[in-house]
Design a protein around this motif. Structure first.
Motif, mmCIF file in Angstrom:
data_model
loop_
_atom_site.group_PDB
_atom_site.id
_atom_site.type_symbol
_atom_site.label_atom_id
_atom_site.label_comp_id
_atom_site.label_asym_id
_atom_site.label_seq_id
_atom_site.Cartn_x
_atom_site.Cartn_y
_atom_site.Cartn_z
ATOM 1 N N LYS A 1 -12.246 -0.393 -6.769
ATOM 2 C CA LYS A 1 -12.415 0.972 -6.633
ATOM 3 C C LYS A 1 -11.203 2.116 -7.336
ATOM 4 C CE LYS A 1 -12.407 -0.134 -1.642
ATOM 5 N NZ LYS A 1 -11.900 -0.138 -0.435
ATOM 6 N N ASP B 1 0.625 -1.678 -0.516
ATOM 7 C CA ASP B 1 -0.009 0.049 -0.037
ATOM 8 C C ASP B 1 0.815 0.971 0.159
ATOM 9 O OD1 ASP B 1 0.498 -0.894 2.861
ATOM 10 O OD2 ASP B 1 -0.595 1.177 3.203
ATOM 11 N N ASP C 1 -4.571 1.382 -1.796
ATOM 12 C CA ASP C 1 -5.402 0.808 -1.649
ATOM 13 C C ASP C 1 -4.504 0.108 -2.661
ATOM 14 O OD1 ASP C 1 -7.195 1.684 0.301
ATOM 15 O OD2 ASP C 1 -9.216 1.217 -0.373
ATOM 16 N N ARG D 1 -4.529 8.515 -0.371
ATOM 17 C CA ARG D 1 -4.854 9.706 0.375
ATOM 18 C C ARG D 1 -3.580 9.472 1.964
ATOM 19 N NH1 ARG D 1 -7.159 4.177 0.527
ATOM 20 N NH2 ARG D 1 -6.726 2.963 2.377
ATOM 21 N N HIS E 1 -8.495 -3.784 -3.110
ATOM 22 C CA HIS E 1 -9.843 -4.215 -3.706
ATOM 23 C C HIS E 1 -9.590 -4.743 -5.232
ATOM 24 C CE1 HIS E 1 -9.103 -1.237 -6.688
ATOM 25 N NE2 HIS E 1 -8.206 -0.582 -6.269
ATOM 26 N N THR F 1 -8.384 6.300 -4.410
ATOM 27 C CA THR F 1 -7.031 5.650 -2.936
ATOM 28 C C THR F 1 -6.628 6.200 -2.222
ATOM 29 O OG1 THR F 1 -6.104 3.738 -3.252
ATOM 30 C CG2 THR F 1 -8.773 3.498 -3.370
#
Length: 458
Positions: A322, A225, A349, A327, A318, A325
């Motif tokens: 998605k 991630d 993600d 962030r 996912h 994502t």
């Protein structure tokens, strides 16, 4: 030991059934991933990183989101991961191994299960990517030590892939106490090595390529991630007197109205990334692609296919559904990813469908399955009951139950985190039948892949 009952016995016979109060890990939901110190305790944002980025953009033009993430997180001078100890109650986020010892114990059992399923090779390398504070490795090695009878004379070694020298010091203290040495040369493939408290050789590397070849179990918990992503947007564009759909890359630029701020821009022309990284069957309008993650997956798949072993990847992600994502996390809440670069964690993600495509047919892939399902299949309920039965301290019992709930509750971490594995194809193939005088002897079925199916451990 090639039975489901072996896993059940592992869950029941681990010693230290009731941890001392100082070792119990208990955290609130607010601390998970977005946990951080108060702003008064935090160091001031590093303006040096912003100056570095603005200078780069002025010299070369807008930079990709991937380059922005790489600089902010892993710049060797001011990178967030390089300079900070961001884990634990005094850091920026908490991970599952920090919450409960049971998490690491069950992953230790998973590693042993896959070693048995591969036919118990005489050499066994445990390789972990981004080991954090060493909590996961510590719990796994405790399982290995307590179940050393199952390993017999197997030569076990530990290999940690860690870019942060600061975190490697924390890991070394947790795993070796004072039994590690740093290489005299910075360009050495092994920059730190020593002996674990359980007597196993342990080494630190900055790249997977430097890890020795051989049968290995690879673990990546909350690693993918943080790898750099490219962001793309599908647009209707004018091209040579006609209108057509095209992909354009989202990049980071200096805000012309506020030169001290950064902003996202969509570049008007295709980039090399936008022409090469989008899958032909892509239907989303906003897409994030992690090519570095894809390369690592391909390298892992090749190693597993040639040397045997398995990889277990656990992250929030996912299955290719998605879109946006990307962030940041700071001060217990979402943080603008472009504000105060270098002072907050950046993450996106994991697209497990992309990882599966990158692995291709080289290995067998299973998952993703939710963390709740994986831990339930691994026997977390059985292990919790063993701990509770052998614990007399009501406060510790309460903390064990709270940690269990944090890990498995669908509203907390149970559904947010996913598990994915890559296996050598031989692992799932029924072995050749053994010949006997009375006729053919039926070959045993392969050991089920723990965690990814219901094994009946209750």
């Amino acid at each position: 030991m090639r039975t489901v009952g072996a896993l059940q016995r592992f869950s029941r016979v681990l010693v230290c059934p009731c941890p001392p109060p100082s070792s119990v890990r208990s955290w609130s939901m607010a601390q998970i991933r977005s946990c951080s110190r108060s702003s008064a305790e935090k160091p001031m944002p590093r303006n040096s990183m912003l100056r570095h980025l603005t200078s780069k953009i002025k010299a070369t033009g807008p930079i990709s989101v991937a380059e922005y993430m790489r600089e902010v997180l892993t710049n060797p001078v001011t990178g967030y991961y390089v300079q900070n100890d961001m884990l634990g109650p005094d850091g920026d986020f908490i991970t599952s191994p920090e919450i409960s010892q049971i998490f690491g114990e069950l992953l230790g059992i998973w590693c042993l299960s896959e070693w048995m399923g591969a036919g118990k090779p005489s050499h066994f390398q445990l390789v972990e990517f981004g080991p954090g504070r060493g909590s996961l490795a510590n719990d796994i090695l405790r399982v290995f030590s307590q179940l050393r009878g199952a390993l017999g004379g197997t030569a076990v070694s530990v290999h940690l892939v860690e870019v942060s020298s600061k975190l490697s010091q924390v890991q070394a203290q947790a795993l070796t106490r004072d039994q590690s040495q740093v290489s005299a040369r910075e360009d050495e493939p092994v920059y730190r090595q020593g002996t674990t408290t359980t007597g196993l050789p342990i080494s630190w590397y900055r790249n997977l390529d430097d890890v020795p070849r051989g049968f290995s179990i690879y673990l990546a918990h909350e690693f993918f991630d943080a790898l750099p992503i490219h962001k793309f947007q599908s647009l209707i564009v004018m091209w040579a007197q006609r209108t057509e759909k095209g992909w354009r890359e989202v990049m980071v630029d200096i805000d012309p109205d506020e030169p001290g701020k950064l902003r996202f821009v969509i570049v008007p022309a295709p980039t090399l990334a936008s022409t090469q990284l989008i899958q032909a069957d892509e239907v989303r309008r906003l897409v994030e692609v992690c090519p570095e993650g894809g390369i690592i997956i391909q390298h892992l798949a090749n190693r597993i296919a040639e040397d045997g072993g398995a990889a277990l990847i656990a992250d929030y992600g996912h299955g290719g559904t998605k879109t946006d994502t990307f962030r940041g996390f700071k001060d217990h809440k979402l943080h603008d990813v472009l504000a105060s670069p270098g002072s907050a964690d950046l993450t996106a993600d994991v697209d497990f469908s992309y990882l599966r495509k990158m692995a291709g047919a080289t290995v067998a892939c299973m998952g993703p399955v939710s963390q709740r399902d994986f831990l339930k299949n691994m026997g977390i309920d059985t292990r919790l009951q063993v701990l509770l039965r052998n614990c007399a301290d009501p406060s510790i019992k309460a903390q064990l139950i709270q940690s269990y709930d944090m890990l498995t509750n669908p509203q907390k971490m149970g559904e947010r985190f996913q598990f994915f594995t890559m296996l050598n194809h031989r692992r799932l193939t029924r072995p050749e039948p053994e010949q006997s005088e009375g006729g053919e002897k039926k070959a045993p079925a392969p050991l089920p892949v723990a965690g990814f199916s219901e094994l009946g451990l209750s």
